[in-house]
Design a protein around this motif. Structure first.
Motif, PDB file in Angstrom:
ATOM      1  N   ASP A  28       0.814  -1.216   0.000  1.00  0.00           N
ATOM      2  CA  ASP A  28       0.000   0.000   0.000  1.00  0.00           C
ATOM      3  C   ASP A  28       0.848   1.268   0.000  1.00  0.00           C
ATOM      4  OD1 ASP A  28      -2.537  -1.071  -0.163  1.00  0.00           O
ATOM      5  OD2 ASP A  28      -2.727  -1.321   2.003  1.00  0.00           O
ATOM      6  N   GLU A  29       2.111   1.151   0.430  1.00  0.00           N
ATOM      7  CA  GLU A  29       2.989   2.310   0.519  1.00  0.00           C
ATOM      8  C   GLU A  29       3.852   2.492  -0.730  1.00  0.00           C
ATOM      9  OE1 GLU A  29       4.692   0.599   4.187  1.00  0.00           O
ATOM     10  OE2 GLU A  29       4.280   2.548   5.078  1.00  0.00           O
ATOM     11  N   LEU A  30       3.728   1.580  -1.686  1.00  0.00           N
ATOM     12  CA  LEU A  30       4.569   1.604  -2.871  1.00  0.00           C
ATOM     13  C   LEU A  30       3.907   2.376  -4.000  1.00  0.00           C
ATOM     14  CD1 LEU A  30       5.727  -2.118  -2.726  1.00  0.00           C
ATOM     15  CD2 LEU A  30       6.937  -0.104  -1.866  1.00  0.00           C
ATOM     16  N   ALA A  31       4.727   2.944  -4.874  1.00  0.00           N
ATOM     17  CA  ALA A  31       4.219   3.916  -5.843  1.00  0.00           C
ATOM     18  C   ALA A  31       3.585   3.307  -7.088  1.00  0.00           C
ATOM     19  CB  ALA A  31       5.358   4.844  -6.272  1.00  0.00           C
ATOM     20  N   HIS A  32       3.999   2.096  -7.490  1.00  0.00           N
ATOM     21  CA  HIS A  32       3.612   1.614  -8.814  1.00  0.00           C
ATOM     22  C   HIS A  32       3.074   0.184  -8.802  1.00  0.00           C
ATOM     23  CE1 HIS A  32       6.780   4.751  -9.614  1.00  0.00           C
ATOM     24  NE2 HIS A  32       5.727   5.238 -10.239  1.00  0.00           N
ATOM     25  N   VAL A  33       2.361  -0.173  -7.757  1.00  0.00           N
ATOM     26  CA  VAL A  33       1.811  -1.526  -7.649  1.00  0.00           C
ATOM     27  C   VAL A  33       0.647  -1.735  -8.612  1.00  0.00           C
ATOM     28  CG1 VAL A  33       0.569  -3.092  -6.097  1.00  0.00           C
ATOM     29  CG2 VAL A  33       2.629  -1.926  -5.313  1.00  0.00           C
ATOM     30  N   GLY A  34      -0.113  -0.674  -8.873  1.00  0.00           N
ATOM     31  CA  GLY A  34      -1.221  -0.767  -9.819  1.00  0.00           C
ATOM     32  C   GLY A  34      -2.264  -1.780  -9.400  1.00  0.00           C
ATOM     33  N   SER A  35      -2.678  -2.634 -10.334  1.00  0.00           N
ATOM     34  CA  SER A  35      -3.739  -3.611 -10.058  1.00  0.00           C
ATOM     35  C   SER A  35      -3.199  -4.962  -9.597  1.00  0.00           C
ATOM     36  CB  SER A  35      -4.583  -3.815 -11.324  1.00  0.00           C
ATOM     37  OG  SER A  35      -3.777  -4.286 -12.397  1.00  0.00           O
ATOM     38  N   ALA A  36      -1.903  -5.049  -9.328  1.00  0.00           N
ATOM     39  CA  ALA A  36      -1.315  -6.317  -8.890  1.00  0.00           C
ATOM     40  C   ALA A  36      -1.925  -6.784  -7.574  1.00  0.00           C
ATOM     41  CB  ALA A  36       0.190  -6.171  -8.742  1.00  0.00           C
ATOM     42  N   ARG A  37      -2.132  -8.088  -7.472  1.00  0.00           N
ATOM     43  CA  ARG A  37      -2.592  -8.697  -6.221  1.00  0.00           C
ATOM     44  C   ARG A  37      -1.521  -9.589  -5.604  1.00  0.00           C
ATOM     45  NH1 ARG A  37      -6.609  -9.664  -9.736  1.00  0.00           N
ATOM     46  NH2 ARG A  37      -6.484 -11.935  -9.526  1.00  0.00           N
ATOM     47  N   GLN A  38      -0.387  -9.700  -6.285  1.00  0.00           N
ATOM     48  CA  GLN A  38       0.805 -10.342  -5.735  1.00  0.00           C
ATOM     49  C   GLN A  38       1.987  -9.409  -5.983  1.00  0.00           C
ATOM     50  OE1 GLN A  38       1.127 -14.169  -7.744  1.00  0.00           O
ATOM     51  NE2 GLN A  38       0.174 -15.224  -6.024  1.00  0.00           N
ATOM     52  N   VAL A  39       2.750  -9.159  -4.936  1.00  0.00           N
ATOM     53  CA  VAL A  39       3.901  -8.256  -5.057  1.00  0.00           C
ATOM     54  C   VAL A  39       5.081  -8.860  -4.301  1.00  0.00           C
ATOM     55  CG1 VAL A  39       4.843  -5.990  -4.488  1.00  0.00           C
ATOM     56  CG2 VAL A  39       2.504  -6.176  -5.327  1.00  0.00           C
ATOM     57  N   ILE A  40       6.210  -8.911  -4.975  1.00  0.00           N
ATOM     58  CA  ILE A  40       7.474  -9.294  -4.340  1.00  0.00           C
ATOM     59  C   ILE A  40       8.268  -8.017  -4.113  1.00  0.00           C
ATOM     60  CG2 ILE A  40       9.642 -10.547  -4.613  1.00  0.00           C
ATOM     61  CD1 ILE A  40       8.130 -12.557  -6.367  1.00  0.00           C
ATOM     62  N   VAL A  41       8.667  -7.775  -2.862  1.00  0.00           N
ATOM     63  CA  VAL A  41       9.407  -6.557  -2.512  1.00  0.00           C
ATOM     64  C   VAL A  41      10.848  -6.946  -2.180  1.00  0.00           C
ATOM     65  CG1 VAL A  41       9.532  -4.563  -0.981  1.00  0.00           C
ATOM     66  CG2 VAL A  41       7.299  -5.509  -1.614  1.00  0.00           C
ATOM     67  N   VAL A  42      11.787  -6.411  -2.963  1.00  0.00           N
ATOM     68  CA  VAL A  42      13.214  -6.650  -2.754  1.00  0.00           C
ATOM     69  C   VAL A  42      13.826  -5.373  -2.198  1.00  0.00           C
ATOM     70  CG1 VAL A  42      15.384  -7.352  -3.821  1.00  0.00           C
ATOM     71  CG2 VAL A  42      13.210  -8.235  -4.728  1.00  0.00           C
ATOM     72  N   SER A  43      14.239  -5.403  -0.946  1.00  0.00           N
ATOM     73  CA  SER A  43      14.784  -4.220  -0.269  1.00  0.00           C
ATOM     74  C   SER A  43      16.283  -4.384  -0.079  1.00  0.00           C
ATOM     75  CB  SER A  43      14.123  -4.024   1.101  1.00  0.00           C
ATOM     76  OG  SER A  43      12.729  -3.865   0.963  1.00  0.00           O
ATOM     77  N   GLY A  44      17.066  -3.588  -0.790  1.00  0.00           N
ATOM     78  CA  GLY A  44      18.511  -3.639  -0.640  1.00  0.00           C
ATOM     79  C   GLY A  44      18.965  -2.912   0.612  1.00  0.00           C
ATOM     80  N   ASN A  45      20.095  -3.322   1.144  1.00  0.00           N
ATOM     81  CA  ASN A  45      20.601  -2.693   2.366  1.00  0.00           C
ATOM     82  C   ASN A  45      21.024  -1.245   2.133  1.00  0.00           C
ATOM     83  OD1 ASN A  45      20.260  -5.298   3.264  1.00  0.00           O
ATOM     84  ND2 ASN A  45      22.269  -5.446   4.236  1.00  0.00           N
ATOM     85  N   SER A  46      21.567  -0.952   0.951  1.00  0.00           N
ATOM     86  CA  SER A  46      21.982   0.412   0.598  1.00  0.00           C
ATOM     87  C   SER A  46      22.215   0.442  -0.903  1.00  0.00           C
ATOM     88  CB  SER A  46      23.266   0.799   1.339  1.00  0.00           C
ATOM     89  OG  SER A  46      24.377   0.089   0.810  1.00  0.00           O
ATOM     90  N   PHE A  57       3.985 -10.583  -0.909  1.00  0.00           N
ATOM     91  CA  PHE A  57       2.703 -10.155  -0.356  1.00  0.00           C
ATOM     92  C   PHE A  57       1.557 -10.548  -1.284  1.00  0.00           C
ATOM     93  CE2 PHE A  57       5.826  -7.247   1.428  1.00  0.00           C
ATOM     94  CZ  PHE A  57       5.457  -7.165   2.770  1.00  0.00           C
ATOM     95  N   GLN A  58       0.450 -10.909  -0.679  1.00  0.00           N
ATOM     96  CA  GLN A  58      -0.771 -11.258  -1.411  1.00  0.00           C
ATOM     97  C   GLN A  58      -1.901 -10.366  -0.907  1.00  0.00           C
ATOM     98  OE1 GLN A  58      -1.028 -14.487  -3.380  1.00  0.00           O
ATOM     99  NE2 GLN A  58      -2.979 -13.751  -4.149  1.00  0.00           N
ATOM    100  N   ARG A  59      -2.679  -9.802  -1.853  1.00  0.00           N
ATOM    101  CA  ARG A  59      -3.838  -9.014  -1.466  1.00  0.00           C
ATOM    102  C   ARG A  59      -5.036  -9.945  -1.348  1.00  0.00           C
ATOM    103  NH1 ARG A  59      -5.474  -3.528  -2.059  1.00  0.00           N
ATOM    104  NH2 ARG A  59      -3.847  -3.000  -3.550  1.00  0.00           N
ATOM    105  N   GLY A  60      -5.671  -9.939  -0.183  1.00  0.00           N
ATOM    106  CA  GLY A  60      -6.807 -10.807   0.066  1.00  0.00           C
ATOM    107  C   GLY A  60      -8.103 -10.238  -0.480  1.00  0.00           C
ATOM    108  N   ALA A  61      -9.181 -11.034  -0.365  1.00  0.00           N
ATOM    109  CA  ALA A  61     -10.496 -10.591  -0.836  1.00  0.00           C
ATOM    110  C   ALA A  61     -10.981  -9.361  -0.082  1.00  0.00           C
ATOM    111  CB  ALA A  61     -11.501 -11.735  -0.683  1.00  0.00           C
ATOM    112  N   ASP A  62     -10.449  -9.141   1.121  1.00  0.00           N
ATOM    113  CA  ASP A  62     -10.821  -7.970   1.908  1.00  0.00           C
ATOM    114  C   ASP A  62     -10.016  -6.730   1.531  1.00  0.00           C
ATOM    115  OD1 ASP A  62      -8.352  -8.700   2.888  1.00  0.00           O
ATOM    116  OD2 ASP A  62      -8.983  -8.920   4.977  1.00  0.00           O
ATOM    117  N   GLY A  63      -9.118  -6.863   0.534  1.00  0.00           N
ATOM    118  CA  GLY A  63      -8.311  -5.734   0.084  1.00  0.00           C
ATOM    119  C   GLY A  63      -7.039  -5.518   0.875  1.00  0.00           C
ATOM    120  N   ARG A  64      -6.816  -6.320   1.901  1.00  0.00           N
ATOM    121  CA  ARG A  64      -5.633  -6.146   2.754  1.00  0.00           C
ATOM    122  C   ARG A  64      -4.474  -6.990   2.230  1.00  0.00           C
ATOM    123  NH1 ARG A  64      -6.994  -7.118   8.912  1.00  0.00           N
ATOM    124  NH2 ARG A  64      -4.812  -6.432   9.013  1.00  0.00           N
TER     125      ARG A  64
END
Length: 248
Positions: A28-46, A57-64
């Motif tokens: 929910d805090e990411l800028a370009h997720v769009g209509s995706a209901r599955q998102v893989i977030v890769v966070s580099g240390n620096s 992450f998976q978006r459930g039927a409740d939108g969470r």
């Protein structure tokens, strides 16, 4: 002595806190997720680190959004990170941005993914010849004698049996309008990739260290991700240093 010990403990805590990656953003805090209901977030240390964490992450039927698995350890490019728009070939940098995930391949058999999957063999290449824009950043099923790309500027996929045991193609700098060129025995694109920016960026199994720009995780973790990914959920991967992940 007690006061000195407390001061030292506080200093060490501050040092370790500064070295640790920032907490990963929720989709929910990411800028370009769009209509995706599955998102893989890769966070580099620096921006210069070759270490990262991966969260799915998976978006459930409740939108969470809910994290699908435990956090995974990852390696990234030996050259650190670069925003995708200015990333260059042969720098070893991992492109920062948001990308779709639509296909997978591997030296090993399909582990049960719902993505289109190609089992590769010794004939298969990924072309990255910057002198030949029509074939740049495209899978090629053989090194045809009439091809227009140089073998020296392509990856023979079976040459990396550990890393490419399984891999998901990250759609960075991806060409479109792909068709088979029978005269030359190769795939070509009508809308070409940018030959300056690099090719063959994958989410693949880890080798012995950093990558040449890809994201790698342990093979068990990769199989878990492959079995989870569902084209109907329009999966995306968001990847950047933790300090920039919300803008990626």
């Amino acid at each position: 002595m007690r006061r000195l010990a407390v001061v030292l403990a506080l200093l060490m805590t501050a040092v370790f806190a500064a070295a640790a990656p920032a907490a990963a953003a929720l989709p929910d805090e990411l800028a370009h997720v769009g209509s995706a209901r599955q998102v893989i977030v890769v966070s580099g240390n620096s921006w210069t680190s070759t270490y990262a964490t991966v969260r799915a992450f998976q978006r459930g039927a409740d939108g969470r959004w809910r994290q699908a698995f435990g956090t995974m350890k990852a390696r990234t490019g030996y050259g650190g990170w670069k925003w995708a728009s200015s990333r260059r070939q042969d720098t070893g940098q991992t492109p920062a941005g948001t990308f779709t995930l639509t296909q997978a391949f591997g030296v090993r058999a399909d582990p049960g993914t719902r993505l289109p999957y190609r089992k590769v063999d010794g004939n298969d290449y990924w072309a990255g010849d910057n002198r030949d824009a029509r074939t740049y950043n495209l899978f090629q099923p053989s090194a045809s004698r009439t091809r227009t790309w140089r073998v020296s500027q392509a990856e023979r996929l079976a040459a990396f049996p550990k890393q490419y045991a399984h891999a998901v193609v990250i759609n960075f700098n991806t060409p479109s309008g792909v068709r088979w060129d029978a005269a030359h025995g190769q795939y070509v694109a009508t809308k070409k990739a940018d030959t300056r920016r690099g090719s063959a960026i994958f989410l693949h199994a880890s080798g012995s260290g950093s990558t040449a720009g890809c994201v790698s995780v342990g093979r068990t973790d990769l199989v878990r991700l492959l079995r989870w990914l569902n084209p109907a959920a329009k999966p995306r991967i968001v990847m950047a240093p933790a300090s920039a992940i919300r803008r990626a």
